[in-house]
Design a protein around this motif. Sequence first.
Motif, PDB file in Angstrom:
ATOM      1  N   THR A 207      44.416 -54.457 -59.621  1.00  0.00           N
ATOM      2  CA  THR A 207      43.124 -54.780 -58.996  1.00  0.00           C
ATOM      3  C   THR A 207      43.019 -54.000 -57.684  1.00  0.00           C
ATOM      4  OG1 THR A 207      44.039 -56.667 -57.787  1.00  0.00           O
ATOM      5  CG2 THR A 207      43.058 -57.127 -59.941  1.00  0.00           C
ATOM      6  N   TYR A 208      41.801 -53.694 -57.295  1.00  0.00           N
ATOM      7  CA  TYR A 208      41.565 -53.021 -56.005  1.00  0.00           C
ATOM      8  C   TYR A 208      40.115 -53.242 -55.603  1.00  0.00           C
ATOM      9  CZ  TYR A 208      39.928 -49.416 -59.312  1.00  0.00           C
ATOM     10  OH  TYR A 208      39.298 -48.753 -60.346  1.00  0.00           O
ATOM     11  N   GLY A 209      39.820 -52.977 -54.336  1.00  0.00           N
ATOM     12  CA  GLY A 209      38.448 -53.155 -53.846  1.00  0.00           C
ATOM     13  C   GLY A 209      37.618 -51.923 -54.137  1.00  0.00           C
ATOM     14  N   GLY A 210      37.343 -51.136 -53.097  1.00  0.00           N
ATOM     15  CA  GLY A 210      36.584 -49.898 -53.292  1.00  0.00           C
ATOM     16  C   GLY A 210      37.450 -48.785 -53.854  1.00  0.00           C
ATOM     17  N   TYR A 211      36.795 -47.825 -54.500  1.00  0.00           N
ATOM     18  CA  TYR A 211      37.475 -46.666 -55.088  1.00  0.00           C
ATOM     19  C   TYR A 211      37.048 -45.429 -54.303  1.00  0.00           C
ATOM     20  CZ  TYR A 211      38.666 -43.124 -58.659  1.00  0.00           C
ATOM     21  OH  TYR A 211      39.169 -42.038 -59.322  1.00  0.00           O
ATOM     22  N   TYR A 212      38.005 -44.630 -53.865  1.00  0.00           N
ATOM     23  CA  TYR A 212      37.706 -43.429 -53.080  1.00  0.00           C
ATOM     24  C   TYR A 212      38.386 -42.198 -53.681  1.00  0.00           C
ATOM     25  CZ  TYR A 212      35.998 -46.365 -49.219  1.00  0.00           C
ATOM     26  OH  TYR A 212      35.294 -47.253 -48.437  1.00  0.00           O
ATOM     27  N   GLU A 213      37.628 -41.103 -53.761  1.00  0.00           N
ATOM     28  CA  GLU A 213      38.207 -39.803 -54.126  1.00  0.00           C
ATOM     29  C   GLU A 213      37.733 -38.761 -53.124  1.00  0.00           C
ATOM     30  OE1 GLU A 213      38.947 -37.704 -57.777  1.00  0.00           O
ATOM     31  OE2 GLU A 213      38.380 -39.490 -58.919  1.00  0.00           O
ATOM     32  N   PRO A 214      38.599 -38.358 -52.190  1.00  0.00           N
ATOM     33  CA  PRO A 214      38.176 -37.377 -51.186  1.00  0.00           C
ATOM     34  C   PRO A 214      38.148 -35.937 -51.679  1.00  0.00           C
ATOM     35  CG  PRO A 214      40.393 -38.163 -50.715  1.00  0.00           C
ATOM     36  CD  PRO A 214      39.907 -38.952 -51.887  1.00  0.00           C
ATOM     37  N   PHE A 215      38.793 -35.669 -52.854  1.00  0.00           N
ATOM     38  CA  PHE A 215      38.750 -34.334 -53.470  1.00  0.00           C
ATOM     39  C   PHE A 215      38.266 -34.507 -54.910  1.00  0.00           C
ATOM     40  CE2 PHE A 215      42.495 -34.554 -50.621  1.00  0.00           C
ATOM     41  CZ  PHE A 215      42.228 -33.533 -49.718  1.00  0.00           C
TER      42      PHE A 215
ATOM     43  N   LYS B 278      41.957 -52.350 -46.323  1.00  0.00           N
ATOM     44  CA  LYS B 278      43.109 -52.900 -47.035  1.00  0.00           C
ATOM     45  C   LYS B 278      42.674 -53.353 -48.432  1.00  0.00           C
ATOM     46  CE  LYS B 278      46.621 -56.526 -46.791  1.00  0.00           C
ATOM     47  NZ  LYS B 278      47.206 -57.626 -46.004  1.00  0.00           N
ATOM     48  N   GLY B 279      43.467 -52.996 -49.446  1.00  0.00           N
ATOM     49  CA  GLY B 279      43.148 -53.395 -50.818  1.00  0.00           C
ATOM     50  C   GLY B 279      42.284 -52.403 -51.569  1.00  0.00           C
ATOM     51  N   ASP B 280      41.726 -51.394 -50.859  1.00  0.00           N
ATOM     52  CA  ASP B 280      40.982 -50.321 -51.540  1.00  0.00           C
ATOM     53  C   ASP B 280      41.965 -49.364 -52.204  1.00  0.00           C
ATOM     54  OD1 ASP B 280      38.572 -51.368 -50.702  1.00  0.00           O
ATOM     55  OD2 ASP B 280      38.286 -49.945 -49.046  1.00  0.00           O
ATOM     56  N   PHE B 281      41.434 -48.518 -53.091  1.00  0.00           N
ATOM     57  CA  PHE B 281      42.265 -47.534 -53.804  1.00  0.00           C
ATOM     58  C   PHE B 281      41.770 -46.127 -53.505  1.00  0.00           C
ATOM     59  CE2 PHE B 281      42.650 -44.709 -57.542  1.00  0.00           C
ATOM     60  CZ  PHE B 281      44.036 -44.617 -57.609  1.00  0.00           C
ATOM     61  N   VAL B 282      42.699 -45.229 -53.175  1.00  0.00           N
ATOM     62  CA  VAL B 282      42.358 -43.818 -52.937  1.00  0.00           C
ATOM     63  C   VAL B 282      43.150 -42.948 -53.890  1.00  0.00           C
ATOM     64  CG1 VAL B 282      42.275 -41.926 -51.280  1.00  0.00           C
ATOM     65  CG2 VAL B 282      41.957 -44.273 -50.475  1.00  0.00           C
ATOM     66  N   TYR B 283      42.425 -42.090 -54.645  1.00  0.00           N
ATOM     67  CA  TYR B 283      43.105 -41.096 -55.484  1.00  0.00           C
ATOM     68  C   TYR B 283      42.928 -39.723 -54.848  1.00  0.00           C
ATOM     69  CZ  TYR B 283      44.096 -37.793 -59.199  1.00  0.00           C
ATOM     70  OH  TYR B 283      44.606 -36.734 -59.912  1.00  0.00           O
ATOM     71  N   PHE B 284      44.046 -39.130 -54.453  1.00  0.00           N
ATOM     72  CA  PHE B 284      44.040 -37.796 -53.860  1.00  0.00           C
ATOM     73  C   PHE B 284      44.367 -36.752 -54.937  1.00  0.00           C
ATOM     74  CE2 PHE B 284      45.289 -40.526 -50.238  1.00  0.00           C
ATOM     75  CZ  PHE B 284      44.416 -40.098 -49.258  1.00  0.00           C
ATOM     76  N   ASP B 285      43.339 -36.123 -55.490  1.00  0.00           N
ATOM     77  CA  ASP B 285      43.568 -34.996 -56.403  1.00  0.00           C
ATOM     78  C   ASP B 285      43.579 -33.754 -55.501  1.00  0.00           C
ATOM     79  OD1 ASP B 285      43.806 -33.274 -58.498  1.00  0.00           O
ATOM     80  OD2 ASP B 285      41.766 -33.530 -59.247  1.00  0.00           O
ATOM     81  N   SER B 286      44.624 -33.659 -54.699  1.00  0.00           N
ATOM     82  CA  SER B 286      44.638 -32.702 -53.587  1.00  0.00           C
ATOM     83  C   SER B 286      44.762 -31.261 -54.065  1.00  0.00           C
ATOM     84  CB  SER B 286      45.797 -33.031 -52.645  1.00  0.00           C
ATOM     85  OG  SER B 286      47.001 -33.206 -53.372  1.00  0.00           O
ATOM     86  N   PRO B 287      44.220 -30.314 -53.290  1.00  0.00           N
ATOM     87  CA  PRO B 287      44.391 -28.894 -53.639  1.00  0.00           C
ATOM     88  C   PRO B 287      45.876 -28.580 -53.800  1.00  0.00           C
ATOM     89  CG  PRO B 287      42.805 -29.123 -51.868  1.00  0.00           C
ATOM     90  CD  PRO B 287      43.396 -30.483 -52.081  1.00  0.00           C
ATOM     91  N   TYR B 288      46.180 -27.726 -54.761  1.00  0.00           N
ATOM     92  CA  TYR B 288      47.574 -27.455 -55.078  1.00  0.00           C
ATOM     93  C   TYR B 288      48.316 -26.744 -53.955  1.00  0.00           C
ATOM     94  CZ  TYR B 288      47.059 -28.770 -59.990  1.00  0.00           C
ATOM     95  OH  TYR B 288      46.866 -29.466 -61.149  1.00  0.00           O
ATOM     96  N   ALA B 289      49.543 -27.210 -53.706  1.00  0.00           N
ATOM     97  CA  ALA B 289      50.457 -26.462 -52.847  1.00  0.00           C
ATOM     98  C   ALA B 289      50.904 -25.239 -53.631  1.00  0.00           C
ATOM     99  CB  ALA B 289      51.668 -27.334 -52.502  1.00  0.00           C
ATOM    100  N   PRO B 290      51.018 -24.064 -53.000  1.00  0.00           N
ATOM    101  CA  PRO B 290      51.401 -22.849 -53.739  1.00  0.00           C
ATOM    102  C   PRO B 290      52.764 -22.996 -54.405  1.00  0.00           C
ATOM    103  CG  PRO B 290      50.724 -22.322 -51.491  1.00  0.00           C
ATOM    104  CD  PRO B 290      50.815 -23.808 -51.579  1.00  0.00           C
ATOM    105  N   LEU B 291      52.857 -22.507 -55.647  1.00  0.00           N
ATOM    106  CA  LEU B 291      54.147 -22.501 -56.340  1.00  0.00           C
ATOM    107  C   LEU B 291      55.053 -21.450 -55.725  1.00  0.00           C
ATOM    108  CD1 LEU B 291      52.875 -22.927 -59.998  1.00  0.00           C
ATOM    109  CD2 LEU B 291      54.270 -24.542 -58.714  1.00  0.00           C
ATOM    110  N   ASN B 292      54.437 -20.400 -55.197  1.00  0.00           N
ATOM    111  CA  ASN B 292      55.196 -19.416 -54.428  1.00  0.00           C
ATOM    112  C   ASN B 292      54.281 -18.910 -53.317  1.00  0.00           C
ATOM    113  OD1 ASN B 292      53.762 -16.869 -55.282  1.00  0.00           O
ATOM    114  ND2 ASN B 292      54.436 -17.607 -57.281  1.00  0.00           N
TER     115      ASN B 292
END
Length: 281
Positions: free
Chosen positions: A30-38, A181-195
């Motif tokens: 369970t969670y309150g608000g849903y956030y996706e910054p990316f 408090k109790g909200d959910f954040v999904y960070f589909d963050s920009p990829y860190a370089p593999l090299n």
Amino acid sequence: MNMTTMVPFVKWAGGKRQMLEQLGIRMPETYGGYYEPFVGGGALVLSLAPEKAVLNDINQELVHTYREIRDHLDALLVLLSSMDTVTCTKEFYYEMRERYNEKHRLAEYDTEMAALFIYLNKHCFNGLYRVNTRGEFNVPWNQKLSVRSMDMENIKAISAYLKSVTITCRDFEKALEDVKKGDFVYFDSPYAPLNPTSFDSYTKEGFTEEEHRRLAELFRRLTDQGVYCMLTNHNTELIRELYEGFLIEEIDVRRAINSDPKKRKGKEVIIRNYGEQIQHS
């Protein structure tokens, strides 16, 4: 169409459609608000359709397209249908690309710009969004003469869902100013370089190591505030170092957007500040 079967209206670098099952089983109960910054293509939020969602992206053209789908769907569909009646020859594609870039230069953020954004995504090479230093879209044609730019049922369901959603175009930290408090954040963050030489920058701003460190600090602050956080990224030393102490699980993935087919397989990590290790059978 049931809203829970919605899929992204654009292909986007780092899109998570193939990871939806893995992400779904790791959601908080369970969670309150849903956030996706990316938000990008929004695969997770569209599959879940949470009631109270705040979606954000720094890409102004992408955010504009989300808003046009929400606010001016009928006009958008007329324009897209009109474009789709024309055979997508090389000449027509580059004509549409130049039209889009002209609107970008003039800052004409209207319904036609959103229609062109979707059209180019469906007819460009690999569905890649890439701009030059002037911010002009410069991806070549995919050489396919007949591709539908939209699934009518899907885009209508997205439009209906987005009417109850807040859509912003801000820095990721500012996008989370109201998280509680109790909200959910999904960070589909920009990829860190593999090299160090890899090209992982899909907007002209890019996302530096410094930005990754700022994001990790935010992840820790939100954890202290009692916010549920989940983040995905490449399985690199930098990412493991930044999120040391959190639950880190490795997942096998295919990389749809890579010019070298041999590099289309890789490993990503799902990082959480809650829950337990998921046991694989």
